[in-house]
Design a protein around this motif. Sequence first.
Motif, mmCIF file in Angstrom:
data_model
loop_
_atom_site.group_PDB
_atom_site.id
_atom_site.type_symbol
_atom_site.label_atom_id
_atom_site.label_comp_id
_atom_site.label_asym_id
_atom_site.label_seq_id
_atom_site.Cartn_x
_atom_site.Cartn_y
_atom_site.Cartn_z
ATOM 1 N N ALA A 209 0.850 -1.209 0.000
ATOM 2 C CA ALA A 209 0.000 0.000 0.000
ATOM 3 C C ALA A 209 0.881 1.252 0.000
ATOM 4 N N LYS A 210 1.977 1.206 0.754
ATOM 5 C CA LYS A 210 2.894 2.355 0.807
ATOM 6 C C LYS A 210 3.551 2.580 -0.556
ATOM 7 N N ARG A 211 3.939 1.475 -1.177
ATOM 8 C CA ARG A 211 4.580 1.575 -2.502
ATOM 9 C C ARG A 211 3.613 2.142 -3.534
ATOM 10 N N ILE A 212 2.387 1.657 -3.524
ATOM 11 C CA ILE A 212 1.410 2.081 -4.534
ATOM 12 C C ILE A 212 1.089 3.565 -4.393
ATOM 13 N N THR A 213 0.868 4.001 -3.161
ATOM 14 C CA THR A 213 0.391 5.378 -2.947
ATOM 15 C C THR A 213 1.537 6.365 -2.713
ATOM 16 N N LYS A 214 2.746 5.846 -2.535
ATOM 17 C CA LYS A 214 3.916 6.665 -2.195
ATOM 18 C C LYS A 214 3.660 7.477 -0.921
ATOM 19 N N ARG A 215 2.943 6.882 -0.003
ATOM 20 C CA ARG A 215 2.688 7.499 1.299
ATOM 21 C C ARG A 215 3.172 6.563 2.392
ATOM 22 N N ASP A 216 3.706 7.136 3.466
ATOM 23 C CA ASP A 216 4.245 6.340 4.560
ATOM 24 C C ASP A 216 3.310 6.243 5.748
ATOM 25 N N ARG A 217 2.420 7.237 5.826
ATOM 26 C CA ARG A 217 1.591 7.329 7.034
ATOM 27 C C ARG A 217 0.394 6.375 6.946
ATOM 28 N N ILE A 218 0.337 5.449 7.899
ATOM 29 C CA ILE A 218 -0.793 4.504 7.902
ATOM 30 C C ILE A 218 -1.764 4.921 8.996
ATOM 31 N N LEU A 219 -2.864 5.487 8.567
ATOM 32 C CA LEU A 219 -3.849 6.012 9.507
ATOM 33 C C LEU A 219 -4.583 4.892 10.221
ATOM 34 N N GLY A 220 -4.758 3.792 9.501
ATOM 35 C CA GLY A 220 -5.493 2.702 10.143
ATOM 36 C C GLY A 220 -5.558 1.451 9.309
ATOM 37 N N ILE A 221 -5.875 0.375 10.022
ATOM 38 C CA ILE A 221 -6.133 -0.924 9.380
ATOM 39 C C ILE A 221 -7.487 -1.379 9.897
ATOM 40 N N ILE A 222 -8.321 -1.848 8.994
ATOM 41 C CA ILE A 222 -9.586 -2.460 9.393
ATOM 42 C C ILE A 222 -9.657 -3.815 8.703
ATOM 43 N N GLY A 223 -9.973 -4.877 9.440
ATOM 44 C CA GLY A 223 -10.169 -6.154 8.759
ATOM 45 C C GLY A 223 -9.816 -7.365 9.579
ATOM 46 N N GLY A 224 -9.873 -8.490 8.899
ATOM 47 C CA GLY A 224 -9.411 -9.736 9.489
ATOM 48 C C GLY A 224 -7.921 -9.850 9.215
ATOM 49 N N LEU A 225 -7.143 -10.256 10.203
ATOM 50 C CA LEU A 225 -5.686 -10.334 10.021
ATOM 51 C C LEU A 225 -5.199 -11.782 9.901
ATOM 52 N N HIS A 226 -6.104 -12.716 9.960
ATOM 53 C CA HIS A 226 -5.817 -14.140 9.873
ATOM 54 C C HIS A 226 -4.572 -14.570 10.639
ATOM 55 N N LEU A 227 -4.595 -14.254 11.903
ATOM 56 C CA LEU A 227 -3.491 -14.668 12.777
ATOM 57 C C LEU A 227 -3.978 -15.737 13.751
ATOM 58 N N ILE A 228 -5.147 -16.270 13.497
ATOM 59 C CA ILE A 228 -5.797 -17.176 14.457
ATOM 60 C C ILE A 228 -4.935 -18.402 14.763
ATOM 61 N N LYS A 229 -4.141 -18.843 13.774
ATOM 62 C CA LYS A 229 -3.275 -20.012 14.035
ATOM 63 C C LYS A 229 -1.796 -19.623 13.966
ATOM 64 N N ALA A 230 -1.509 -18.347 14.081
ATOM 65 C CA ALA A 230 -0.124 -17.886 13.923
ATOM 66 C C ALA A 230 0.740 -18.290 15.126
ATOM 67 N N SER A 231 2.026 -18.513 14.865
ATOM 68 C CA SER A 231 2.967 -18.847 15.940
ATOM 69 C C SER A 231 3.234 -17.604 16.782
ATOM 70 N N GLU A 232 3.760 -17.847 17.990
ATOM 71 C CA GLU A 232 4.152 -16.719 18.863
ATOM 72 C C GLU A 232 5.146 -15.826 18.124
ATOM 73 N N GLU A 233 6.042 -16.462 17.375
ATOM 74 C CA GLU A 233 7.079 -15.721 16.655
ATOM 75 C C GLU A 233 6.429 -14.773 15.632
ATOM 76 N N ARG A 234 5.470 -15.305 14.878
ATOM 77 C CA ARG A 234 4.820 -14.452 13.882
ATOM 78 C C ARG A 234 4.041 -13.312 14.558
ATOM 79 N N LEU A 235 3.358 -13.651 15.657
ATOM 80 C CA LEU A 235 2.598 -12.613 16.366
ATOM 81 C C LEU A 235 3.524 -11.498 16.835
ATOM 82 N N SER A 236 4.679 -11.876 17.395
ATOM 83 C CA SER A 236 5.622 -10.869 17.896
ATOM 84 C C SER A 236 6.183 -10.032 16.762
ATOM 85 N N LYS A 237 6.588 -10.691 15.683
ATOM 86 C CA LYS A 237 7.185 -9.945 14.563
ATOM 87 C C LYS A 237 6.155 -9.024 13.913
ATOM 88 N N THR A 238 4.921 -9.504 13.795
ATOM 89 C CA THR A 238 3.872 -8.679 13.187
ATOM 90 C C THR A 238 3.611 -7.444 14.055
#
Length: 283
Positions: A209-238
């Motif tokens: 999204a940053k590349r497409i719009t050439k903007r760095d500021r992320i005002l927000g995220i809305i949605g499903g993040l599909h982390l329901i089965k993610a490892s602790e490592e992935r959760l921490s890194k995300t």
Amino acid sequence: MSVKVSVLADDSVLFPSRLLAQHGVSYFIEVRRKEGSVNILLDTGIYGKVVVDNAKELGIDLSKVDIIFLTHCHYDHTEGLIDVLKAMKKEVPIVAHPDLFRPCYVKRPSIKYIGVPSNVNKEEIEKNGGKLVLVNHPFEIAKGIWSTGEVPRITDFEDVGVEAFTIKNGKWVKDEMLDDMSLIIEIEDGVLVVAGCSHAGIINILEHAKRITKRDRILGIIGGLHLIKASEERLSKTTEKLKEMKVERIYAGHCTGFKAQYKLYKEFRENFKPLATGMEIEF
Ligand SMILES: [Fe+2]
Ligand SMILES: [Fe+2]
């Protein structure tokens, strides 16, 4: 310019409300601009009739939808499409990825189809006014509103989050869910990203999204993040990455999972909210 997102379908429901929740996603997104508003319906849940009833209860007129955006093939995002089109009673472009109608399965415990249901086929869609716009690259669907198209997978800690399979040339192969697309809305100097399930990985999506719009500021995220089965490592890194990217507000529901929601809440506090049917979010 301002944006209002109303949650017509999510796996939980706002307290208190008379709405119905379901396992699925559907958001009514109103982008109000000087040059006129654009209304987008992102995904249609499993039960389209419930989406339609919830919209009525929230005072939303679905005949005002200008574009339907389908984030990916899974039934919990697409099965409600025909009932929603029937309620809208109009012609409407439906933006999605060209691979939307491919076979998509899981093995749980035996093979089970989880793609676009067979009654939601091209013929039935067109009969009910839907005009398919199947595009796989970043695509400006209205001024300042983008489909991400296919999202390059650049991080080494994210995956599609579900063991899905497809059939290619008679071969049973891993489904990389390349059809997973999100919506990017430019608001002043920042962007709002609205995702269905984030199978491409939320960090990959934000980088794109940053590349497409050439903007760095992320005002927000809305949605499903599909982390329901993610490892602790992935959760921490995300979580770390979201912090590093200075994401200002996060609204995550559906397939995000309790552990991820808890971790995000711990880091983002009042800037994190679990999504629920009936929520109205303003940017
Ligand atoms: Fe989903
Ligand atoms: Fe999904």
